[in-house]
Scaffold this active site. Structure first.
Site, PDB file in Angstrom:
ATOM      1  N   GLY A   1      -3.857  -1.966   2.804  1.00 46.88           N
ATOM      2  CA  GLY A   1      -3.222  -1.215   3.874  1.00 46.88           C
ATOM      3  C   GLY A   1      -3.107  -2.070   5.107  1.00 46.88           C
TER       4      GLY A   1
ATOM      5  N   MET B   1      -4.341   4.691   3.068  1.00 46.00           N
ATOM      6  CA  MET B   1      -4.152   3.295   3.432  1.00 46.00           C
ATOM      7  C   MET B   1      -4.881   3.035   4.759  1.00 46.00           C
ATOM      8  SD  MET B   1      -2.504   3.204   0.638  1.00 46.00           S
ATOM      9  CE  MET B   1      -1.770   1.611   0.366  1.00 46.00           C
ATOM     10  N   SER B   2      -4.214   2.427   5.722  1.00 45.64           N
ATOM     11  CA  SER B   2      -4.951   2.060   6.944  1.00 45.64           C
ATOM     12  C   SER B   2      -5.260   3.223   7.876  1.00 45.64           C
ATOM     13  CB  SER B   2      -4.197   0.982   7.702  1.00 45.64           C
ATOM     14  OG  SER B   2      -4.248  -0.223   6.974  1.00 45.64           O
ATOM     15  N   VAL B   3      -4.776   4.421   7.539  1.00 49.32           N
ATOM     16  CA  VAL B   3      -5.281   5.579   8.287  1.00 49.32           C
ATOM     17  C   VAL B   3      -6.794   5.671   8.102  1.00 49.32           C
ATOM     18  CG1 VAL B   3      -5.221   8.121   8.394  1.00 49.32           C
ATOM     19  CG2 VAL B   3      -3.083   6.814   8.290  1.00 49.32           C
TER      20      VAL B   3
END
Lengths: 434, 434
Positions: free
Chosen positions: A9, A149-151
């Site tokens: 991510g 992901m990068s959340v």
């Protein structure tokens, strides 16, 4: 195996590599229509595997983002055993007609049009705590879980900010004080605050086009698959983090590098005796009235991937956002300290952020692993590759949670048709209260 | 990789190989005390991996049975999104003192003593639908999930019996009519009934001491790990099933062979368009008011392991048993047809069963992948290696769900201190109603 990198991510490159040739559109790439992994057995050309990387090639990734647990080992993020707290509903079909002009565009677009333009898998909008809009596409259903992901980074950052607010983590201490094993890496001399704000001076390229980029070593180390014969590199996220070299000086610029979140995860584990997965469950998911368990993907020694491995139901992500919007209160409880949320939404150093060159995000900053718009509504957001988003607009009393599977990883590909849509909807909801 | 075989839950050998040398007892082998996978990172000698088989060596397996999803890819069995239906509680401490004489023993033992003797991880007893007893040990908590091992077979068998009762599956048809790919295997000429009752004539040795036993090929085929270089065998459960050769004649004897359940899973998938995981969720778990999702381990093409891959919360397994005890009614709904449950508890052919030589199970039979005691209470049960059990006693209005991690796989190791304990408790509950 290296394809595991795709789930970091981490694609951070601003506006890069987006438009070489046009991929299939959202309808043509609909993973339900393409029938990935359907059948007993599925047709040979519809089988997706983790180990050969087929799972993360577009359009197959549109199935995989809703099914990571079928591809990899995972760790549960329990919601607890009680009754979920239902979100009140007050759906409004008028939202589909809300209009906006995409960034850099001249033609208006409607909210409804933006969803396929962004390869949306699911989106929910809360206004004043009520669900005013909710849609699912492709293989994602209300009872499914999707990769954040990068959340995931913002979840870890929220835990970090909470521990700081509670005095359980000292933001001014050096990372090496919590994790002595990182003393000789570039992380050792950074402060926890620099980790939280990603202003560490570390060499960590997320240029996926470069086979020598550190992101590939990170992915190989984190892969839960057996290492290939002759492999001599690091064998876990923790092993990898110890190899990270310095580049530049700490505290001078924002640099979006996934390894910072995994280092934060390690610091949190040492400060609390809990992995981010356990802490997220105990401190937040079990108290939110979540309706589904979440989960993290893990490396070969059971370390949850703090930088990008969380998966959840869409409405549960929205519950989390609504709790933040309400100063940490949800479900009748003060779940997180207000001071932690204040610290997030105040934002970080704009000058440091500007150095990173995000042309589509002028005047933004990064704080506690959140992206802060500094717009007139005080909006802040969590962002993950391929279009994952949690957008919180305090002034409009609005929370948007969105899962997507855009063929392009970097959010620069969907920001033009998502960011102005969010802001237009916020203005619309303020103007047309129900 | 071959160690994946250990989770087939298939050790069927009656009373074999139990007592070579004494393993650690339940207290000394407590997985919480041993600290498997605790720490960031865990100590090197406390790390368990799927690919090297370390996870399934005793005493490590005591941790692994509660954490399969951290080791392997899995498929969710959703409980749905609504509120769980709480089980009423009426706990009785007097149960700990219930006394019985172990099979083949002369000294009495109490119920409380039987739990460590059997390496119990968790046990819940329902009487007239109320929780009268519930205990957890080691790393299993009420909010955790544990491998059901071959109790999974009874879930698949219940689905199969249901489809037969509903006319969606014809028990008299040959397997090849549902799965043409099995025509040339030994399964092709067997009937669905013979699959359900495990009276197929197939060559499938579950002798783990024999490296050429088919169970190892089954395990290698089903492993989600990449196949080693030069591997030319089957690459999925479905591939493996097509290689199974005949041995003996169909319908003449009970032979406990895991491959039958995987073949049944394939038949069910073809008859319904649903995997056993999906069907179990839709038909049962979502309607039981379950408090947790369950999950199946899957092979490299996403096939749930019907023969041994289900994992669930303990109370949810008890809910399932209570529904069967109530003729398919639970939570105010007729969840399964009474005819299916009648078919299970009537049992199978005792003569066929006797040929398999289970000395501890005299007069029992096997039907629809359930073990039927034919005792005076009409009890029937689901059984899985290392001591998993779901025991339903209609006359005593009692359901026992039990998770365990006995060092010995075969249930002959724990039957002496579990079967008479269950029956003694049943008699006690009849005698002392509250």
């Amino acid at each position: 195996m290296a394809l595991a990198a795709s789930v970091t991510g981490a694609f951070a490159a601003p506006e890069s590599a987006a438009k070489s040739k046009a991929p299939l559109d959202a309808v043509a790439s609909d993973p339900a229509k393409l029938g990935w992994m359907v059948g007993s057995p599925p047709p040979a050309n519809r089988i997706l595997r983790f180990d050969d990387g087929s799972y993360f090639q577009f359009p197959a990734l549109r199935w995989s983002v809703s099914n990571f647990r079928q591809l990899m080992p995972t760790m549960n993020v329990s919601r607890g055993l009680g009754a979920p707290v239902p979100l009140p509903r007050a759906e409004r079909d008028d939202i589909d007609s809300v209009s906006f002009t995409p960034l850099g565009g001249s033609q208006p677009m409607t909210w409804a049009q933006s969803l396929p333009a962004n390869y949306t898998d699911g989106i929910v909008v809360l206004h004043r705590g009520r669900v005013v809009y909710e849609r699912y596409f492709g293989v994602l259903k209300e009872g499914g879980q999707h990769g954040l992901m990068s959340v995931s980074k913002s979840l870890a950052g929220t835990l970090g900010a909470t521990l700081v607010a509670e005095g359980k983590l000292d933001a001014d201490k050096r990372v090496s004080e919590y994790v002595p094993e990182l003393s000789r890496s570039a992380f050792g001399s950074a402060t926890v605050r620099q980790l939280l704000d990603m202003t560490t001076g570390i060499r960590f390229s997320e240029d996926y086009a470069d086979p020598k980029a550190e992101v590939w070593q990170h992915a190989a180390a984190g892969s839960p698959l057996p290492k290939p014969k002759g492999y001599t590199g690091p064998r876990s996220y923790y092993d990898f983090l110890q190899t990270v070299k310095p580049q530049g000086r700490h505290g001078e610029a924002f640099g979006y590098k996934t390894a910072n979140t995994d280092a934060l995860g390690w610091v949190i584990a040492r400060a609390t005796g809990r992995s981010v997965a356990q802490l997220l469950s105990e401190r937040i998911w079990q108290r939110l009235g979540a309706e589904q368990d979440g989960y993290y993907t893990v490396d070969s020694i059971g370390t949850p991937f703090a930088g990008g491995g969380m998966n959840s139901g869409l409405r549960d992500l929205a519950r989390f956002g609504e709790m933040l919007r309400n100063d940490g209160v949800f479900n009748g409880q003060q779940i997180l300290p207000k001071a932690a949320i204040d610290d997030i939404r105040q934002g970080g150093d704009k000058g440091n952020f500007a150095k990173a060159g995000y042309k589509l995000l002028p005047g933004w900053s990064y704080r506690d692993m959140w992206w802060v718009t500094h717009n007139e509504h005080g909006a802040y957001m969590a962002r993950g590759v391929h279009g994952q988003a949690l957008y919180i607009d305090p002034k409009a009393e609005m929370v948007i949670a969105r899962f997507a599977s855009n063929p392009v990883a970097g959010n620069a590909a969907n920001d033009p048709t998502s960011l102005p849509a969010y802001h237009a909807l916020a203005r619309y909801l303020i103007a047309t209260p129900r």
